[in-house]
Design a protein around this motif. Structure first.
Motif, short mmCIF file in Angstrom:
data_model
loop_
_atom_site.label_atom_id
_atom_site.label_comp_id
_atom_site.label_asym_id
_atom_site.label_seq_id
_atom_site.Cartn_x
_atom_site.Cartn_y
_atom_site.Cartn_z
N THR A 170 0.87 -1.16 -0.05
CA THR A 170 0.04 0.22 0.00
C THR A 170 0.90 1.37 0.11
O THR A 170 1.86 1.22 0.70
CB THR A 170 -0.92 0.04 1.24
OG1 THR A 170 -1.62 -1.13 1.33
CG2 THR A 170 -1.90 1.33 1.09
N PHE A 171 0.45 2.04 -0.80
CA PHE A 171 1.17 3.51 -0.90
C PHE A 171 0.48 4.57 -0.80
O PHE A 171 -0.73 4.63 -1.10
CB PHE A 171 1.93 3.58 -2.34
CG PHE A 171 2.89 2.75 -2.60
CD1 PHE A 171 4.25 2.84 -2.23
CD2 PHE A 171 2.69 1.48 -3.31
CE1 PHE A 171 5.20 1.76 -2.46
CE2 PHE A 171 3.24 0.61 -3.79
CZ PHE A 171 4.87 0.80 -3.31
N GLY A 172 0.88 5.62 0.05
CA GLY A 172 0.02 6.52 0.30
C GLY A 172 0.68 8.34 0.52
O GLY A 172 1.80 8.10 0.88
N GLY A 224 4.66 7.66 2.00
CA GLY A 224 4.90 6.41 2.59
C GLY A 224 4.40 4.96 2.16
O GLY A 224 3.50 5.13 1.26
N GLY A 225 4.62 3.96 2.72
CA GLY A 225 4.47 2.66 2.40
C GLY A 225 4.05 1.52 3.00
O GLY A 225 4.77 1.68 4.46
N SER A 226 3.28 0.53 2.94
CA SER A 226 3.44 -0.45 3.97
C SER A 226 3.29 -1.96 2.92
O SER A 226 2.73 -1.79 1.92
CB SER A 226 2.13 -0.48 4.61
OG SER A 226 2.13 -1.62 5.63
N TYR A 227 4.19 -2.72 3.37
CA TYR A 227 4.37 -3.97 2.70
C TYR A 227 4.04 -5.23 3.71
O TYR A 227 4.97 -5.34 4.59
CB TYR A 227 5.66 -4.06 1.98
CG TYR A 227 5.83 -5.31 1.15
CD1 TYR A 227 5.21 -5.74 0.25
CD2 TYR A 227 7.25 -6.06 1.20
CE1 TYR A 227 5.50 -6.94 -0.67
CE2 TYR A 227 7.52 -7.05 0.80
CZ TYR A 227 6.69 -7.46 -0.21
OH TYR A 227 6.85 -8.65 -0.74
N PHE A 228 3.67 -6.27 3.27
CA PHE A 228 3.37 -7.77 3.81
C PHE A 228 4.11 -8.70 3.00
O PHE A 228 3.74 -9.28 2.10
CB PHE A 228 2.02 -8.15 4.09
CG PHE A 228 1.27 -7.27 4.97
CD1 PHE A 228 1.24 -7.80 6.51
CD2 PHE A 228 0.68 -6.07 4.96
CE1 PHE A 228 0.45 -7.15 7.43
CE2 PHE A 228 0.22 -5.16 5.88
CZ PHE A 228 0.00 -5.79 7.14
N ILE A 232 4.10 -10.67 8.92
CA ILE A 232 5.22 -9.45 8.77
C ILE A 232 4.71 -8.35 8.13
O ILE A 232 4.30 -8.49 7.14
CB ILE A 232 6.35 -10.25 8.40
CG1 ILE A 232 6.96 -11.29 9.23
CG2 ILE A 232 7.57 -9.05 8.29
CD1 ILE A 232 8.27 -11.96 8.72
N ALA A 233 4.76 -7.11 8.83
CA ALA A 233 4.50 -6.08 8.24
C ALA A 233 5.71 -4.93 8.44
O ALA A 233 6.30 -5.05 9.39
CB ALA A 233 3.25 -5.22 8.69
N LEU A 234 6.05 -4.41 7.16
CA LEU A 234 7.09 -3.43 6.92
C LEU A 234 6.37 -2.03 6.38
O LEU A 234 5.71 -2.12 5.58
CB LEU A 234 7.94 -3.97 6.23
CG LEU A 234 8.77 -5.22 6.46
CD1 LEU A 234 9.78 -5.52 5.22
CD2 LEU A 234 9.63 -5.23 7.54
N ASP A 235 6.87 -0.91 7.35
CA ASP A 235 6.33 0.25 7.03
C ASP A 235 7.35 1.42 6.99
O ASP A 235 8.23 1.11 7.77
CB ASP A 235 5.21 0.67 7.94
CG ASP A 235 4.21 -0.46 8.34
OD1 ASP A 235 3.27 -0.47 7.62
OD2 ASP A 235 4.29 -1.18 9.41
N ALA A 236 7.15 2.43 6.17
CA ALA A 236 8.26 3.46 6.13
C ALA A 236 7.27 4.71 5.73
O ALA A 236 6.58 4.53 5.01
CB ALA A 236 9.36 3.30 5.21
N GLN A 237 8.03 5.78 6.19
CA GLN A 237 7.30 7.22 5.72
C GLN A 237 8.37 8.36 5.79
O GLN A 237 9.28 8.33 6.61
CB GLN A 237 6.32 7.28 6.75
CG GLN A 237 5.26 8.37 6.26
CD GLN A 237 4.16 8.53 7.03
OE1 GLN A 237 4.00 8.81 8.29
NE2 GLN A 237 3.10 7.83 6.82
N VAL A 293 10.88 14.45 8.43
CA VAL A 293 10.99 13.21 9.31
C VAL A 293 10.84 12.05 8.55
O VAL A 293 10.31 11.84 7.37
CB VAL A 293 9.85 13.18 10.22
CG1 VAL A 293 9.31 11.71 10.67
CG2 VAL A 293 9.66 14.13 11.52
N ILE A 294 11.90 11.04 9.05
CA ILE A 294 12.11 9.74 8.27
C ILE A 294 11.66 8.51 9.28
O ILE A 294 12.17 8.96 10.38
CB ILE A 294 13.21 9.57 7.33
CG1 ILE A 294 13.15 8.16 6.59
CG2 ILE A 294 14.54 9.55 8.41
CD1 ILE A 294 14.16 7.87 5.82
N ALA A 295 10.93 7.61 8.91
CA ALA A 295 10.32 6.70 10.17
C ALA A 295 10.13 5.52 9.59
O ALA A 295 9.84 5.34 8.39
CB ALA A 295 9.06 7.15 10.76
N ALA A 296 10.37 4.45 10.20
CA ALA A 296 10.21 2.87 9.78
C ALA A 296 9.61 2.05 10.90
O ALA A 296 10.06 2.48 12.03
CB ALA A 296 11.60 2.37 8.90
#
Length: 383
Positions: free
Chosen positions: A265-267, A294-298, A303-308, A323-326
């Motif tokens: 998912t990309f937002g 940002g995005g979210s990937y399974f 397992i979920a991986l998120d970054a923004q 800001v960068i976050a994961a």
């Protein structure tokens, strides 16, 4: 004798009224028992241990447990709905936020500080009254793939994760994925302190003081979605408030959206803000532009991986930042998960955004122009 007789007659009348009232209540209870109703208890417990750098004037490091949010804010609530017949239903929500580490209430110590409303729902829409979210909150959720995580692009505007208003009335209409909604508050706050953005509540003498209004238009297909929202707060909080006078306003306009590709998912989103109140002791009438993606990937179902990434520019004095976050999360089940998350904020010369969205400012706030890093390991359970 006459006095005793009158008293006896009075007692007799009171007993008749008492039993008539009991009979009426019993009849109402009998009618209600035939209506279809349901009450749901739900909640989240989410906490962990975090490490934050460059805190305060000594640029010290801090190891602590957050109180406001982790991967999600800790809360419990009651949600109810009763079928009144003819397509009409009564609805209510009572929702309380708390800090698991201390067991204390958030939102200024309010018992149901997150939400507390009651209303009626039909095919023509839903009308609710009480303490409710501004519509910009629901719009921002559409394109935000990470917040209210403790580290997220929303650290550049924490308002987007917690815009609630007291004394409000909301109308919401939803059909075929399209939602239109509007909220009006007669006095948006009466509990939080002035420095925290609190206001005096409903004013009998100043029609603008502490009022708030918001509106949203959203479409969600399940595979993609887009939302737009408008939010305006009127001042009147007095000395020490970000909006001391009722003639001052703080206005946000937001548009965002998301799209799904398989398990990814990309937002993204953009917000324009005009604040006629006091930003700092030397900065007034600040205009800002804030955007994020940002995005979210399974990679696996468990397992979920998120970054923004997010960036904000302010119209005066180099007061913006990035800001960068994961986050990486492992799901033991649908209800229980463990995670590790990290983030870093880059402050411009006169900015002091904190990466730590899990505590009430200024607990972890850095000096102006100083960057900050945070990391956390936590666990959450949904019920």
């Amino acid at each position: 004798m006459s006095a005793r007789l009158n008293r006896a007659r009075g007692d007799h009348s009171w007993h008749r009224l008492f039993w008539w009232t009991l009979s009426a209540l019993a009849a109402c209870a009998s009618d209600v028992s035939h209506a279809q109703s349901a009450v749901t208890l739900y909640g989240i417990i989410d906490t962990g241990v975090e490490y934050v750098t460059n805190v305060g004037p000594h640029k010290s490091s801090s190891v602590h447990m957050p109180s406001l949010t982790a991967s999600l804010p800790s809360l419990w609530g009651l949600r109810g709905k009763e079928d009144l017949g003819g397509g009409l239903s009564a609805v209510f929500v009572l929702e309380s936020g708390f800090a698991p580490a201390q067991g204390s209430l958030n939102q200024g110590g309010r018992l149901f500080g997150r939400q507390a409303y009651v209303g009626l729902a039909s095919q023509w829409g839903t009308v609710t009254l009480g303490r409710q979210y501004s519509q910009i909150f629901w719009a921002a959720l559409t394109g935000d793939t990470l917040a209210p995580n403790i580290y997220a692009a929303a650290d550049l505007d924490p308002y987007l994760t917690q815009p609630r208003v007291d004394n409000s009335i909301t109308y919401t209409f939803t059909s075929s994925g399209l939602t239109a909604a509007a909220t009006y508050s007669f006095g948006r706050d009466a509990v939080d302190s002035a420095p925290a953005g609190g206001c005096a509540g409903q004013s009998p003498t100043d029609w603008r003081a502490c009022k708030a209004m918001s509106a949203m238009l959203k479409y969600d297909s399940g595979k993609w979605g887009v939302a737009a929202a408008f939010d305006r707060n009127y001042g009147g909080g007095g000395t020490g408030s970000p909006l001391p006078l009722s003639s001052q306003t703080d206005t946000r306009a937001l548009i965002d959206g998301y799209v799904k590709f398989g398990t990814a998912t990309f937002g993204a989103g953009f917000q324009h803000r005009i604040n006629h109140g006091e930003q700092t002791p030397t900065v007034f009438d600040a205009t800002s532009n804030y955007w994020w993606l940002g995005g979210s990937y399974f990679p696996r179902p468990d397992i979920a991986l998120d970054a923004q990434f997010g960036h904000i520019t302010v119209s005066s004095n180099d007061s913006g930042g990035s800001v960068i976050a994961a986050r990486a999360m492992y799901f033991f089940s649908k209800s229980t998960a463990v995670y590790v998350t990290a983030g870093h904020v880059f402050n411009q010369r006169n900015a002091n955004f904190s990466i730590d969205g899990g505590v009430i400012p200024p607990t972890s706030t850095p000096l102006a122009g100083v960057d900050q890093t945070g990391a956390m390991v936590g666990i959450r359970h949904l019920f």
